[in-house]
Motif scaffolding. Sequence first.
Motif, PDB file in Angstrom:
ATOM      1  N   MET A   1      43.131  82.174  50.773  1.00 33.26           N
ATOM      2  CA  MET A   1      42.650  81.695  49.474  1.00 33.26           C
ATOM      3  C   MET A   1      41.136  81.531  49.478  1.00 33.26           C
ATOM      4  SD  MET A   1      45.121  81.482  47.336  1.00 33.26           S
ATOM      5  CE  MET A   1      44.458  80.412  46.081  1.00 33.26           C
ATOM      6  N   ASN A   2      40.604  80.949  50.517  1.00 39.18           N
ATOM      7  CA  ASN A   2      39.166  80.730  50.580  1.00 39.18           C
ATOM      8  C   ASN A   2      38.403  82.045  50.636  1.00 39.18           C
ATOM      9  OD1 ASN A   2      39.446  77.969  50.538  1.00 39.18           O
ATOM     10  ND2 ASN A   2      39.538  77.766  52.760  1.00 39.18           N
ATOM     11  N   LYS A   3      38.975  83.001  51.391  1.00 42.56           N
ATOM     12  CA  LYS A   3      38.310  84.296  51.486  1.00 42.56           C
ATOM     13  C   LYS A   3      38.273  84.979  50.133  1.00 42.56           C
ATOM     14  CE  LYS A   3      39.202  85.329  56.358  1.00 42.56           C
ATOM     15  NZ  LYS A   3      39.839  86.274  57.293  1.00 42.56           N
ATOM     16  N   LYS A   4      39.387  84.921  49.411  1.00 42.17           N
ATOM     17  CA  LYS A   4      39.427  85.531  48.086  1.00 42.17           C
ATOM     18  C   LYS A   4      38.447  84.848  47.156  1.00 42.17           C
ATOM     19  CE  LYS A   4      44.186  87.244  48.246  1.00 42.17           C
ATOM     20  NZ  LYS A   4      45.525  87.171  47.626  1.00 42.17           N
ATOM     21  N   GLY A   5      38.421  83.506  47.221  1.00 38.56           N
ATOM     22  CA  GLY A   5      37.494  82.764  46.378  1.00 38.56           C
ATOM     23  C   GLY A   5      36.060  83.115  46.702  1.00 38.56           C
ATOM     24  N   GLY A   6      35.779  83.271  48.013  1.00 38.88           N
ATOM     25  CA  GLY A   6      34.429  83.628  48.420  1.00 38.88           C
ATOM     26  C   GLY A   6      34.034  84.996  47.929  1.00 38.88           C
ATOM     27  N   LYS A   7      34.964  85.948  48.015  1.00 40.34           N
ATOM     28  CA  LYS A   7      34.679  87.297  47.528  1.00 40.34           C
ATOM     29  C   LYS A   7      34.440  87.285  46.033  1.00 40.34           C
ATOM     30  CE  LYS A   7      37.234  89.850  51.086  1.00 40.34           C
ATOM     31  NZ  LYS A   7      38.394  90.737  51.344  1.00 40.34           N
ATOM     32  N   HIS A   8      35.264  86.517  45.316  1.00 42.23           N
ATOM     33  CA  HIS A   8      35.108  86.441  43.862  1.00 42.23           C
ATOM     34  C   HIS A   8      33.765  85.835  43.501  1.00 42.23           C
ATOM     35  CE1 HIS A   8      35.428  84.233  40.014  1.00 42.23           C
ATOM     36  NE2 HIS A   8      35.981  85.356  39.615  1.00 42.23           N
ATOM     37  N   ARG A   9      33.392  84.754  44.204  1.00 39.60           N
ATOM     38  CA  ARG A   9      32.117  84.094  43.925  1.00 39.60           C
ATOM     39  C   ARG A   9      30.949  85.020  44.256  1.00 39.60           C
ATOM     40  NH1 ARG A   9      30.223  78.841  43.187  1.00 39.60           N
ATOM     41  NH2 ARG A   9      28.066  79.091  42.521  1.00 39.60           N
ATOM     42  N   GLY A  10      31.110  85.774  45.360  1.00 40.00           N
ATOM     43  CA  GLY A  10      30.052  86.705  45.733  1.00 40.00           C
ATOM     44  C   GLY A  10      29.866  87.796  44.703  1.00 40.00           C
ATOM     45  N   LEU A  11      30.981  88.314  44.188  1.00 34.97           N
ATOM     46  CA  LEU A  11      30.919  89.343  43.155  1.00 34.97           C
ATOM     47  C   LEU A  11      30.303  88.786  41.881  1.00 34.97           C
ATOM     48  CD1 LEU A  11      31.665  92.190  42.209  1.00 34.97           C
ATOM     49  CD2 LEU A  11      33.924  91.315  41.567  1.00 34.97           C
ATOM     50  N   SER A  12      30.702  87.559  41.534  1.00 35.28           N
ATOM     51  CA  SER A  12      30.156  86.902  40.346  1.00 35.28           C
ATOM     52  C   SER A  12      28.651  86.708  40.478  1.00 35.28           C
ATOM     53  CB  SER A  12      30.845  85.546  40.147  1.00 35.28           C
ATOM     54  OG  SER A  12      30.200  84.784  39.154  1.00 35.28           O
ATOM     55  N   ASP A  13      28.210  86.210  41.627  1.00 33.00           N
ATOM     56  CA  ASP A  13      26.780  85.988  41.852  1.00 33.00           C
ATOM     57  C   ASP A  13      25.996  87.293  41.809  1.00 33.00           C
ATOM     58  OD1 ASP A  13      27.133  83.290  42.085  1.00 33.00           O
ATOM     59  OD2 ASP A  13      27.143  83.258  44.276  1.00 33.00           O
ATOM     60  N   SER A  14      26.570  88.341  42.382  1.00 32.90           N
ATOM     61  CA  SER A  14      25.887  89.640  42.397  1.00 32.90           C
ATOM     62  C   SER A  14      25.704  90.174  40.984  1.00 32.90           C
ATOM     63  CB  SER A  14      26.683  90.647  43.238  1.00 32.90           C
ATOM     64  OG  SER A  14      26.766  90.233  44.583  1.00 32.90           O
ATOM     65  N   LEU A  15      26.760  90.067  40.177  1.00 34.45           N
ATOM     66  CA  LEU A  15      26.687  90.545  38.797  1.00 34.45           C
ATOM     67  C   LEU A  15      25.677  89.730  37.996  1.00 34.45           C
ATOM     68  CD1 LEU A  15      27.664  92.366  36.538  1.00 34.45           C
ATOM     69  CD2 LEU A  15      29.591  90.801  36.167  1.00 34.45           C
ATOM     70  N   ILE A  16      25.693  88.427  38.180  1.00 33.20           N
ATOM     71  CA  ILE A  16      24.743  87.557  37.480  1.00 33.20           C
ATOM     72  C   ILE A  16      23.310  87.917  37.870  1.00 33.20           C
ATOM     73  CG2 ILE A  16      23.891  85.181  37.326  1.00 33.20           C
ATOM     74  CD1 ILE A  16      26.841  84.283  37.500  1.00 33.20           C
ATOM     75  N   ASN A  17      23.092  88.164  39.156  1.00 33.74           N
ATOM     76  CA  ASN A  17      21.749  88.535  39.621  1.00 33.74           C
ATOM     77  C   ASN A  17      21.291  89.860  39.014  1.00 33.74           C
ATOM     78  OD1 ASN A  17      21.265  86.294  41.242  1.00 33.74           O
ATOM     79  ND2 ASN A  17      22.276  87.205  43.023  1.00 33.74           N
ATOM     80  N   VAL A  18      22.201  90.824  38.962  1.00 27.86           N
ATOM     81  CA  VAL A  18      21.868  92.131  38.383  1.00 27.86           C
ATOM     82  C   VAL A  18      21.485  91.974  36.917  1.00 27.86           C
ATOM     83  CG1 VAL A  18      22.825  94.357  37.679  1.00 27.86           C
ATOM     84  CG2 VAL A  18      23.252  93.503  39.986  1.00 27.86           C
ATOM     85  N   ILE A  19      22.272  91.199  36.187  1.00 27.08           N
ATOM     86  CA  ILE A  19      21.992  90.991  34.761  1.00 27.08           C
ATOM     87  C   ILE A  19      20.674  90.248  34.578  1.00 27.08           C
ATOM     88  CG2 ILE A  19      22.783  89.850  32.650  1.00 27.08           C
ATOM     89  CD1 ILE A  19      25.660  90.272  33.684  1.00 27.08           C
ATOM     90  N   PHE A  20      20.477  89.188  35.353  1.00 24.35           N
ATOM     91  CA  PHE A  20      19.265  88.378  35.222  1.00 24.35           C
ATOM     92  C   PHE A  20      18.020  89.219  35.504  1.00 24.35           C
ATOM     93  CE2 PHE A  20      16.115  85.192  36.456  1.00 24.35           C
ATOM     94  CZ  PHE A  20      16.300  84.220  35.478  1.00 24.35           C
ATOM     95  N   ASN A  21      18.076  90.030  36.554  1.00 25.43           N
ATOM     96  CA  ASN A  21      16.933  90.879  36.904  1.00 25.43           C
ATOM     97  C   ASN A  21      16.717  91.984  35.871  1.00 25.43           C
ATOM     98  OD1 ASN A  21      16.463  89.401  39.250  1.00 25.43           O
ATOM     99  ND2 ASN A  21      17.802  90.700  40.490  1.00 25.43           N
ATOM    100  N   SER A  22      17.810  92.522  35.345  1.00 23.21           N
ATOM    101  CA  SER A  22      17.698  93.575  34.326  1.00 23.21           C
ATOM    102  C   SER A  22      17.051  93.035  33.058  1.00 23.21           C
ATOM    103  CB  SER A  22      19.081  94.145  34.002  1.00 23.21           C
ATOM    104  OG  SER A  22      19.651  94.772  35.134  1.00 23.21           O
ATOM    105  N   VAL A  23      17.426  91.819  32.690  1.00 23.99           N
ATOM    106  CA  VAL A  23      16.842  91.195  31.500  1.00 23.99           C
ATOM    107  C   VAL A  23      15.348  90.951  31.706  1.00 23.99           C
ATOM    108  CG1 VAL A  23      16.809  89.087  30.103  1.00 23.99           C
ATOM    109  CG2 VAL A  23      18.986  90.155  30.699  1.00 23.99           C
ATOM    110  N   ALA A  24      14.985  90.539  32.911  1.00 24.33           N
ATOM    111  CA  ALA A  24      13.573  90.282  33.205  1.00 24.33           C
ATOM    112  C   ALA A  24      12.738  91.561  33.093  1.00 24.33           C
ATOM    113  CB  ALA A  24      13.437  89.687  34.606  1.00 24.33           C
ATOM    114  N   VAL A  25      13.320  92.678  33.508  1.00 18.34           N
ATOM    115  CA  VAL A  25      12.601  93.954  33.488  1.00 18.34           C
ATOM    116  C   VAL A  25      12.591  94.568  32.087  1.00 18.34           C
ATOM    117  CG1 VAL A  25      12.604  96.325  34.364  1.00 18.34           C
ATOM    118  CG2 VAL A  25      13.086  94.421  35.918  1.00 18.34           C
ATOM    119  N   ASN A  26      13.692  94.402  31.371  1.00 21.29           N
ATOM    120  CA  ASN A  26      13.828  95.025  30.040  1.00 21.29           C
ATOM    121  C   ASN A  26      13.940  93.948  28.962  1.00 21.29           C
ATOM    122  OD1 ASN A  26      14.329  97.965  31.008  1.00 21.29           O
ATOM    123  ND2 ASN A  26      15.820  96.751  32.152  1.00 21.29           N
TER     124      ASN A  26
END
Length: 223
Positions: A1-26
């Motif tokens: 369960m913890n591993k799945k939660g960690g993977k989900h959180r990691g994916l969520s953080d990565s997507l948020i970072n991509v969006i945040f950086n994309s907004v900053a550039v564009n």
Amino acid sequence: MNKKGGKHRGLSDSLINVIFNSVAVNHRFFRGYESVVNILGSLSVVFTLSFLTFFFASGYIPPTLAPNISSPFEFALLIVGACVSLILHEVSHVIILANHGIRAKSMGISVTGIFGAYVQADMDLETYRKVKLPFYSCGVGSNLLIFLILFVLSDTIMPAITPAAAVSCWFLILNSIPAPLMDGGKIFESQLESMRIERYTTLISVSILMVWLLAVVYRFAIL
């Protein structure tokens, strides 16, 4: 369960970072996107109120919104349409936060309580009041945008994607109902606050319900 939660959180953080950086550039592009979906978000509540009033009065649902699902391909399009609507809805929330210099804390699917997706962010009350309307408007506004695109395509050159257009519309209607816990409710509340008539929120809500009730009574009275 913890591993799945960690993977989900990691994916969520990565997507948020991509969006945040994309907004900053564009930034200019996403500011324009915010303006468009903001307007569409407000129109979504009007559309939903009008559609539901019409439905309660007539009992009629346009064929486009009730397609006959008779094959695995059409069912797959239904699922794809729902997924696209959900993802675009939540991503739009993250985009609008980024437009205002706020990095979303997390995003994902909630399976406890009411099933649905969510975006979380830390902000003070003053900031929340500032971004409240665009934050909630952008979600349903993006849904109206994708529905309009799919509807035009399905009605012209790609009739096969009608199931995707239909489910995107129902997703839009569900989220833009001016009710508690729904984006439409927050938009409705914000609009009343901007007009300084928020003290009449309950009265207006009850009036809408009464109109719907009278519409149903009228429909059955003329049968």
